[in-house]
Structures are given as C-alpha cells and as structure tokens.
Design a protein around this motif. Structure first.
Motif, PDB file in Angstrom:
ATOM      1  N   VAL A 106      -4.970  -9.723  -8.434  1.00 20.49           N
ATOM      2  CA  VAL A 106      -5.703  -8.624  -8.096  1.00 20.49           C
ATOM      3  C   VAL A 106      -5.108  -7.771  -6.631  1.00 20.49           C
ATOM      4  N   SER A 107      -5.635  -6.807  -6.201  1.00 21.83           N
ATOM      5  CA  SER A 107      -4.984  -6.190  -5.220  1.00 21.83           C
ATOM      6  C   SER A 107      -5.480  -7.125  -3.806  1.00 21.83           C
ATOM      7  N   GLU A 108      -4.461  -6.991  -2.734  1.00 24.33           N
ATOM      8  CA  GLU A 108      -4.153  -8.238  -1.912  1.00 24.33           C
ATOM      9  C   GLU A 108      -5.739  -8.364  -0.956  1.00 24.33           C
ATOM     10  N   ASP A 109      -6.356  -7.143  -0.739  1.00 24.21           N
ATOM     11  CA  ASP A 109      -7.448  -6.921   0.090  1.00 24.21           C
ATOM     12  C   ASP A 109      -8.618  -7.646  -0.819  1.00 24.21           C
ATOM     13  N   THR A 110      -8.688  -7.514  -2.122  1.00 24.60           N
ATOM     14  CA  THR A 110      -9.703  -8.005  -2.881  1.00 24.60           C
ATOM     15  C   THR A 110      -9.226  -9.664  -3.149  1.00 24.60           C
ATOM     16  N   LEU A 111      -8.276  -9.894  -3.387  1.00 23.19           N
ATOM     17  CA  LEU A 111      -7.661 -11.367  -3.327  1.00 23.19           C
ATOM     18  C   LEU A 111      -8.066 -12.300  -2.033  1.00 23.19           C
ATOM     19  N   ILE A 112      -8.075 -11.552  -1.046  1.00 20.96           N
ATOM     20  CA  ILE A 112      -8.463 -12.394   0.186  1.00 20.96           C
ATOM     21  C   ILE A 112     -10.002 -12.544   0.414  1.00 20.96           C
ATOM     22  N   GLU A 113     -10.766 -11.591  -0.142  1.00 25.17           N
ATOM     23  CA  GLU A 113     -12.099 -11.876  -0.226  1.00 25.17           C
ATOM     24  C   GLU A 113     -12.472 -12.477  -1.185  1.00 25.17           C
TER      25      GLU A 113
ATOM     26  N   PHE B 274     -10.510  -8.903   8.184  1.00 25.27           N
ATOM     27  CA  PHE B 274      -9.183  -9.608   8.273  1.00 25.27           C
ATOM     28  C   PHE B 274      -8.035  -8.500   8.182  1.00 25.27           C
ATOM     29  N   SER B 275      -6.804  -8.757   8.719  1.00 26.97           N
ATOM     30  CA  SER B 275      -5.770  -7.894   8.795  1.00 26.97           C
ATOM     31  C   SER B 275      -4.428  -8.543   8.764  1.00 26.97           C
ATOM     32  N   ARG B 276      -3.516  -7.737   8.166  1.00 26.68           N
ATOM     33  CA  ARG B 276      -2.268  -8.468   8.036  1.00 26.68           C
ATOM     34  C   ARG B 276      -1.202  -7.605   8.886  1.00 26.68           C
ATOM     35  N   GLN B 277      -0.397  -8.096   9.545  1.00 23.29           N
ATOM     36  CA  GLN B 277       0.602  -7.625  10.250  1.00 23.29           C
ATOM     37  C   GLN B 277       2.011  -8.423  10.023  1.00 23.29           C
ATOM     38  N   GLU B 278       2.797  -7.765   9.166  1.00 25.91           N
ATOM     39  CA  GLU B 278       4.152  -8.487   8.541  1.00 25.91           C
ATOM     40  C   GLU B 278       3.808  -9.647   8.067  1.00 25.91           C
ATOM     41  N   ASP B 279       4.259 -10.946   8.506  1.00 26.94           N
ATOM     42  CA  ASP B 279       4.021 -12.058   7.537  1.00 26.94           C
ATOM     43  C   ASP B 279       2.993 -12.897   8.242  1.00 26.94           C
ATOM     44  N   THR B 280       1.811 -12.343   9.152  1.00 27.13           N
ATOM     45  CA  THR B 280       0.846 -12.918   9.720  1.00 27.13           C
ATOM     46  C   THR B 280      -0.246 -12.563   9.021  1.00 27.13           C
ATOM     47  N   LEU B 281      -1.320 -13.340   8.677  1.00 22.04           N
ATOM     48  CA  LEU B 281      -2.569 -12.745   8.247  1.00 22.04           C
ATOM     49  C   LEU B 281      -3.644 -13.243   9.076  1.00 22.04           C
ATOM     50  N   THR B 282      -4.539 -12.519   9.923  1.00 21.02           N
ATOM     51  CA  THR B 282      -5.585 -12.769  10.786  1.00 21.02           C
ATOM     52  C   THR B 282      -6.832 -12.736  10.211  1.00 21.02           C
ATOM     53  N   LEU B 283      -7.346 -13.724  10.274  1.00 18.37           N
ATOM     54  CA  LEU B 283      -8.891 -14.031   9.551  1.00 18.37           C
ATOM     55  C   LEU B 283      -9.752 -14.139  10.778  1.00 18.37           C
ATOM     56  N   ASN B 284     -10.856 -13.240  10.808  1.00 20.00           N
ATOM     57  CA  ASN B 284     -11.843 -13.303  11.937  1.00 20.00           C
ATOM     58  C   ASN B 284     -13.174 -13.882  11.419  1.00 20.00           C
ATOM     59  N   PHE B 285     -13.688 -14.923  11.628  1.00 20.04           N
ATOM     60  CA  PHE B 285     -14.823 -15.701  11.255  1.00 20.04           C
ATOM     61  C   PHE B 285     -15.914 -15.599  12.428  1.00 20.04           C
ATOM     62  N   SER B 286     -17.005 -15.773  11.880  1.00 19.43           N
ATOM     63  CA  SER B 286     -18.415 -15.717  12.347  1.00 19.43           C
ATOM     64  C   SER B 286     -18.654 -16.944  13.342  1.00 19.43           C
ATOM     65  N   LYS B 287     -19.336 -17.075  14.120  1.00 22.23           N
ATOM     66  CA  LYS B 287     -19.395 -18.173  15.283  1.00 22.23           C
ATOM     67  C   LYS B 287     -19.710 -19.476  14.368  1.00 22.23           C
ATOM     68  N   GLU B 288     -20.394 -19.449  13.323  1.00 26.13           N
ATOM     69  CA  GLU B 288     -20.703 -20.811  12.429  1.00 26.13           C
ATOM     70  C   GLU B 288     -19.372 -21.425  12.355  1.00 26.13           C
ATOM     71  N   LEU B 289     -18.371 -20.919  12.188  1.00 27.09           N
ATOM     72  CA  LEU B 289     -17.258 -21.874  12.111  1.00 27.09           C
ATOM     73  C   LEU B 289     -16.988 -22.834  13.050  1.00 27.09           C
ATOM     74  N   LEU B 290     -17.392 -22.563  14.234  1.00 26.08           N
ATOM     75  CA  LEU B 290     -17.179 -23.665  15.272  1.00 26.08           C
ATOM     76  C   LEU B 290     -18.058 -24.907  15.308  1.00 26.08           C
ATOM     77  N   TYR B 291     -19.356 -24.531  14.476  1.00 29.30           N
ATOM     78  CA  TYR B 291     -20.210 -25.766  14.279  1.00 29.30           C
ATOM     79  C   TYR B 291     -19.990 -26.564  12.732  1.00 29.30           C
ATOM     80  N   ALA B 292     -18.977 -26.326  12.104  1.00 33.75           N
ATOM     81  CA  ALA B 292     -18.812 -26.612  10.737  1.00 33.75           C
ATOM     82  C   ALA B 292     -18.267 -27.921  11.039  1.00 33.75           C
TER      83      ALA B 292
END
Length: 448
Positions: free
Chosen positions: A331-338, A370-388
């Motif tokens: 699928v398209s990259e944005d859809t694939l990431i989701e 999320f965003s992509r700049q060249e070969d780096t993908l940035t994933l921005n998660f909610s604060k719940e990640l810190l407690y996982a």
C-alpha cells in the motif's frame, strides 16, 4: 387554590428582598407543591470515574489511566493520598479478593474538560501482574474509593487477562572474534505455524552456504526444533543463484504439505541471507522433477523475500520469546506505517488475526503522528509508551526491536527516531532514545 399559594409565595420573597434581609429558605418544606415553571433546585455534585477502555491493553496490562470527574471544588483540590482506592478482583462471577491499591496509584497532571465547573483529576494505576501478585487467568476488576467524597461514584469495571511471558533475548550488534553469523529459518517449535529467523554463531569459514545447510540439518537443540529440510547432496553457485541438489527420497517432504512448505521456505529464506544470493533452484536426484515439496516443481526459481514485514512476538515452548516476521500488504507508505502500528498493537496483519502470537506494543499506546526525512522515520508516541512493561526490561527491548526490524523493512528507511509527545527520551529498555536508532544486525540470537 394552587394559583393563590403560588402568588403568596412570590409576595413573601419580594417582601424579604425589599427589607434587605438575607434569604435562607428551606425549599424542602415546599416539596409537596406542584412543579413550578422555574427551577429552584440545586444541581447535584456529580462524581464519576472515566477511562478510555477502548485504548486499554487488556492482555498483560502494566497500567491503566483513569479520571475522576467532579464539580466539587473541595474534591478537586484534594491530594491522591486523601482517597483510599480498592480493587475487587473477580473471577468466575465471584470476588476472589479485594486489594488496597492506593500505593499503586499516581496522580497525573489535571485536565480541564471545558470552561464550566466540571473538571477531572487524572490518575494512573499500576496493573502489572507482579505488583498485584495474581496467577495467570482472566479477571474482572472493579475499582472504587471508600472515601466519603467518592463513595457515590459508580465503580470503574474492566476485564484483564494475565499470562506469563517467557524471557526475551534482545537482538545484538556484536559477536565474538573469529565467529560468523548464520541466519537460520526454522519452523516455530510451539505450533509449527510460523517461520522464525534464528541467529547462530559458528566458527568462521569460507563456505557459508554449505554451513547454512549443515546447521539447518542439525536443527536447534536449545529451542527444541528438529531439522526442517531433507538431505542435500550438492550445492553450486551460478551468478546470484544457488543450485541445491537434494536426494530423491523426500518422504514426508512430499507427503505432508506443511513439512513441504517449511522445507522450501527454510531453504530459500536461509540461503538468500548470504550477500549476492537472491535466488534458489532445486534439483531432485540431479534432475528436473515435478514432485518437489508436494506441489512444487524444480523448474521454478524461488526468490529472496523482500516484502515489507511486521515483527510480532512468539513464546516458543514457553522457553523464550522470539520475533517472527509476517509480510505486509503493498500500500502507500503513509497507510503502510499506520497499518504496521495497528499490527504491532493487535497482531492483526492485512485483515488476518494471527493466532498464538503476541502484539509487542500495548494497545493503550497511541502513535500521535509520524514523519520521514530522507532515510530517517520519526515516530511520535503518546506518553503511555514510557510505562509499557515497566517491570520487564526485556519486554521493553522486545517492543523496541519489533519497531526497528519492522519499519526498517520499508525501502529506504535506515533509522528510526522515537519521540514521546514530541520530546526525546534518554531511557527506555536500557536504550538511549535521544538518538535515532538503526536496526540491530542479529535477530533472535540462539544463545544469550
């Protein structure tokens, strides 16, 4: 008569107002009067629990965030220690125990719902199996407070399931001097449903293809896996292709479709991990054959699997957790990431629910953007990640490894930058996430 009583009541109010005297009426004395066209009642001071159950991970949860919605200013200004919280643990429609969880609750920053007087107090409750000291099983939890201020609030009720997860050995980047890595694809030892990559370190030599075949034939004693492939009589290399000569006595590899499929895929996936080897061709007894691995024939060239993959968890023989790849739809990259985030949270890939696997990311964690700049993908998660998995460092590493292996399988992505609500974090799973992360070299090392 009723109209006369109402008129007298209005005159009574006007007289007291005109005299400048304070009005302090007990309206309960007029409770037997009919309904008036005006509302003289005082609004109830409502108190209630709120939480987003839909985003709550009910399997092996580590925490749940909840709120107390209230209008009473005195309650809103109270400290968490002013409330006494209890948790009823219910199993098979009977209360197993009642736990005092006051010490497992932390206050979170307050949130204002709207411009009116209705506010909420935010809390998080540690629900880790270790903290609650509960055996494996499915429970219904009922959370409530015995404090006078909250005694009228309807308890918060939700279901959870605990099952003990084995240890996860993180992927690594280093190996001992004089060794070489082999990526061997074995059928999963527990269910024989998935093909799992295992990294085995052997003494360095100049015949890696033969070494791969030899080690596949040995199986894995530590994981309890027998050889997934038949005997090989010869190997040859032709440009980017390896020619595999197998004996004519294929027995179960032609009789059993599952054994046949795993044999084929174990060969192809393992051999194409060697640089510059992209295809595999088979011969049976030195000749072309229409009876190769049940339904295949030797005229077919089998290519390296370059599909985008999501890496889920698998508890192998209750000995250890492994990462297992599953192909994603194109699928398209944005859809694939989701779609990949959804798969990592639900173990549902391209519409299929995978059985006996573990979603590495708790469902209460949200990918904000999320965003992509060249070969780096940035994933921005909610604060719940810190407690996982806050009581399991190894499971935190499993989650990080699954993210790295999954998203770097997308063409052109080499690094993953993980943010938590737009902020960098320097401590999660023993890893400094303030820097973008590259994918580890060696997945599922056979031995720690």
């Amino acid at each position: 008569m009723i109209k006369s009583l109402f008129n007298l009541f209005l005159i009574f109010i006007l007289c007291f107002t005109a005299l400048g005297m304070p009005l302090n009426l007990d309206l309960s004395k007029f409770s037997n009067l009919p309904d008036f066209p005006f509302d003289f009642s005082v609004a109830d001071e409502n108190v209630s629990y709120k939480t987003d159950i839909d985003s709550f991970s009910s399997e092996n949860p580590t925490q749940i965030n909840f709120q107390i919605q209230m209008q009473n200013a005195e309650i809103r200004s109270a400290n968490p220690s002013d409330f006494s919280f209890l948790l009823d643990v219910i199993k098979n429609d009977g209360t197993r125990s009642t736990l005092d969880v006051s010490t497992l609750i932390q206050a979170l920053p307050p949130v204002k719902i709207s411009s009116d007087v209705s506010h909420i107090k935010n809390f998080s409750l540690n629900l880790s199996q270790k903290k609650l000291n509960l055996p494996d099983g499915t429970y219904t939890f009922k959370l409530y407070s015995t404090s006078n201020a909250l005694e009228d609030a309807k308890p918060l009720k939700f279901d959870v399931t605990y099952f003990t997860l084995s240890t996860y050995i993180p992927a690594i980047n280093e190996m001992a001097h004089g060794m070489m890595p082999l990526t061997l694809y074995f059928p999963d030892p527990s269910y024989y449903e998935y093909l799992v990559p295992i990294t085995r370190f052997v003494n360095y030599n100049r015949i890696p293809l033969s070494t791969i075949v030899k080690n596949l034939r040995e199986g894995s004693v530590s994981l309890g896996v027998a050889s997934p492939i038949p005997n090989v009589t010869k190997l040859r290399i032709k440009k980017d292709m390896v020619l595999v000569y197998i004996s004519k006595d294929l027995e179960k590899y032609n009789e059993n479709p599952k054994n046949a499929t795993f044999a084929l895929n174990s060969f192809v996936q393992s051999l194409t991990t060697i640089p510059n080897i992209d295809k595999v061709k088979f011969f049976v007894n030195g000749k072309e054959s229409d009876t190769l691995f049940n339904t295949y024939d030797t005229k077919t060239l089998f290519s390296k699997n370059t599909d985008v993959k999501v890496y889920l968890g698998l508890d192998a023989n209750e000995k250890r957790l492994l990462l297992v790849p599953q192909n994603m739809a194109i699928v398209s990259e944005d859809t694939l990431i989701e779609d990949m985030i959804t798969a990592l949270k639900t173990a549902k890939v391209t519409g299929r629910n995978f059985e006996n696997v573990i979603a590495p990311i708790p469902e209460n964690i949200t990918l904000i953007n999320f965003s992509r700049q060249e070969d780096t993908l940035t994933l921005n998660f909610s604060k719940e990640l810190l407690y996982a998995y806050n009581d399991r460092l190894d499971l935190q590493r499993m989650m990080l490894d699954s993210l790295l292996f999954s998203f770097t399988s997308i063409a052109g992505i080499k690094e993953i930058q993980i943010l938590v609500e737009d902020q960098m974090t320097d401590s999660f799973g023993g890893v400094d996430l303030s820097q973008a992360q590259t994918c580890p070299k060696f997945i599922n090392p056979e031995k720690e």
